[in-house]
Design a protein around this motif. Structure first.
Motif, PDB file in Angstrom:
ATOM      1  N   LEU A  83      -8.840  -9.286  -3.591  1.00 47.63           N
ATOM      2  CA  LEU A  83      -8.780  -8.058  -2.807  1.00 47.63           C
ATOM      3  C   LEU A  83      -8.237  -6.957  -3.711  1.00 47.63           C
ATOM      4  CD1 LEU A  83      -8.260 -10.556  -0.756  1.00 47.63           C
ATOM      5  CD2 LEU A  83      -7.627  -8.766   0.859  1.00 47.63           C
ATOM      6  N   GLU A  84      -8.959  -5.831  -3.788  1.00 41.27           N
ATOM      7  CA  GLU A  84      -8.591  -4.767  -4.706  1.00 41.27           C
ATOM      8  C   GLU A  84      -8.820  -3.426  -4.050  1.00 41.27           C
ATOM      9  OE1 GLU A  84      -9.164  -3.986  -9.473  1.00 41.27           O
ATOM     10  OE2 GLU A  84     -10.783  -4.929  -8.342  1.00 41.27           O
ATOM     11  N   LYS A  85      -7.844  -2.517  -4.187  1.00 35.32           N
ATOM     12  CA  LYS A  85      -7.946  -1.234  -3.533  1.00 35.32           C
ATOM     13  C   LYS A  85      -7.390  -0.132  -4.431  1.00 35.32           C
ATOM     14  CE  LYS A  85      -8.655   1.519   0.034  1.00 35.32           C
ATOM     15  NZ  LYS A  85     -10.002   1.799   0.534  1.00 35.32           N
ATOM     16  N   TRP A  86      -8.195   0.916  -4.657  1.00 37.75           N
ATOM     17  CA  TRP A  86      -7.741   2.122  -5.356  1.00 37.75           C
ATOM     18  C   TRP A  86      -7.530   3.213  -4.301  1.00 37.75           C
ATOM     19  CZ3 TRP A  86      -6.924   2.250 -10.593  1.00 37.75           C
ATOM     20  CH2 TRP A  86      -7.459   1.182 -11.326  1.00 37.75           C
ATOM     21  N   PHE A  87      -6.416   3.934  -4.386  1.00 40.84           N
ATOM     22  CA  PHE A  87      -6.195   5.004  -3.418  1.00 40.84           C
ATOM     23  C   PHE A  87      -5.189   6.014  -3.968  1.00 40.84           C
ATOM     24  CE2 PHE A  87      -3.605   1.331  -2.700  1.00 40.84           C
ATOM     25  CZ  PHE A  87      -2.338   1.812  -2.446  1.00 40.84           C
TER      26      PHE A  87
ATOM     27  N   HIS B 168      -3.088   1.573  -7.387  1.00 40.39           N
ATOM     28  CA  HIS B 168      -4.020   0.455  -7.462  1.00 40.39           C
ATOM     29  C   HIS B 168      -3.284  -0.805  -7.010  1.00 40.39           C
ATOM     30  CE1 HIS B 168      -6.392  -2.541 -10.169  1.00 40.39           C
ATOM     31  NE2 HIS B 168      -6.913  -2.503  -8.956  1.00 40.39           N
TER      32      HIS B 168
ATOM     33  N   LEU C  67       0.837  -1.180   0.000  1.00 41.75           N
ATOM     34  CA  LEU C  67       0.000   0.000   0.000  1.00 41.75           C
ATOM     35  C   LEU C  67       0.876   1.236   0.000  1.00 41.75           C
ATOM     36  CD1 LEU C  67      -2.712  -1.018   2.606  1.00 41.75           C
ATOM     37  CD2 LEU C  67      -2.782  -1.277   0.140  1.00 41.75           C
TER      38      LEU C  67
ATOM     39  N   SER D  13     -16.480  -2.796  -1.445  1.00 36.00           N
ATOM     40  CA  SER D  13     -15.617  -1.956  -2.273  1.00 36.00           C
ATOM     41  C   SER D  13     -14.242  -2.558  -2.533  1.00 36.00           C
ATOM     42  CB  SER D  13     -15.459  -0.577  -1.628  1.00 36.00           C
ATOM     43  OG  SER D  13     -14.863  -0.700  -0.342  1.00 36.00           O
ATOM     44  N   TRP D  14     -13.795  -3.508  -1.699  1.00 34.28           N
ATOM     45  CA  TRP D  14     -12.438  -4.046  -1.852  1.00 34.28           C
ATOM     46  C   TRP D  14     -12.366  -5.566  -1.945  1.00 34.28           C
ATOM     47  CZ3 TRP D  14     -11.013  -7.281   2.150  1.00 34.28           C
ATOM     48  CH2 TRP D  14     -11.770  -7.181   3.323  1.00 34.28           C
TER      49      TRP D  14
END
Length: 243
Positions: free
Chosen positions: A239-243, A28, A18, A210-211
């Motif tokens: 597991l997916e995360k946009w930030f 991403h 992250l 969302s993730w």
């Protein structure tokens, strides 16, 4: 077997990288863990397929780094120990639909008889459709292939060649819940007749929040030089995360 699957799942999650968000950069991160287990009276088999990908996106540049590892056994006999690591980038101009790409990929695969393989090259790509819920892209370029292969149990060969790399890639999202994506590479040698690689992946995801998503994937690979191929069908979590 259940404890082994759980252990590999949680160890892989710890590798998910992250970073902090800022106004000019978008990150991403994705971790996809899928597998299959079959236990019957005559024996058992299992297959684990883990993928980690990290992406950095700026206005003119998109950078991707990914690793994929598939491991499987059938009746205590090794069937898959396949690892791939890749680094690629896209360079955009005035139009987001047309861009230049470059990549470097390292592969080793028990099922495809690849001891070591390095692919590196560049090309162009065009997005026929590029919307938040629909994406269709075609690309073409030239790759340099430096390979160490097992032709059979007793013959090992080192060789190199240039390949044309044609790819079709797509992604469709239905009502922000169901995702269907995939892509296919057709990579014939420019100098060796009947020498080609085929790599195809397809995945289906059902978003839980969302993730987190439930996912299933189908992958097909063929290496004509070693006359080997594999077909991997797995299911699990993404597991997916946009930030």
């Amino acid at each position: 077997m259940y404890k082994l699957l759980c252990l590999l799942f949680f160890l892989s999650i710890q590798n998910l990288v992250l970073a902090q968000f800022n106004d000019s950069t978008q990150y991403h991160a994705l971790f996809n863990s899928t597998g299959s287990v079959n236990r019957a009276q005559d024996g058992s088999s299992y297959l684990l397929n883990n993928q980690v990908r990290f992406e950095i996106k700026k206005k003119k540049v998109l950078l991707n780094f990914g690793n994929n590892w598939a491991y499987g056994k059938s009746n205590s006999t090794l069937t898959n120990n396949d690892f791939s690591s890749s680094l690629d980038f896209n360079l955009y101009g005035k139009s987001r639909n047309f861009y230049y790409w470059g990549l470097a990929t390292y592969n080793t695969s028990y099922s495809l008889r690849i001891n070591n393989q390095l692919l590196a090259g560049a090309g162009v790509a065009y997005s026929i459709i590029d919307r938040p819920n629909a994406y269709l892209n075609i690309s073409d370029g030239i790759l340099y292939d430096l390979s160490d292969l097992h032709l059979n149990d007793t013959t090992r060969v080192n060789y190199h060649t240039y390949r044309n790399s044609l790819r079709l890639q797509f992604r469709f999202i239905l009502k922000e819940l169901v995702t269907f994506d995939g892509g296919t590479f057709w990579q014939p040698s420019l100098t060796r007749k009947h020498d080609y690689n085929i790599r195809s992946t397809f995945s289906l995801g059902l978003k839980l929040n969302s993730w987190l998503s439930l996912s299933s994937s189908l992958a097909y690979n063929k290496i004509s030089v070693t006359d080997s191929e594999n077909l991997l069908l797995t299911y699990g979590l993404k597991l997916e995360k946009w930030f």
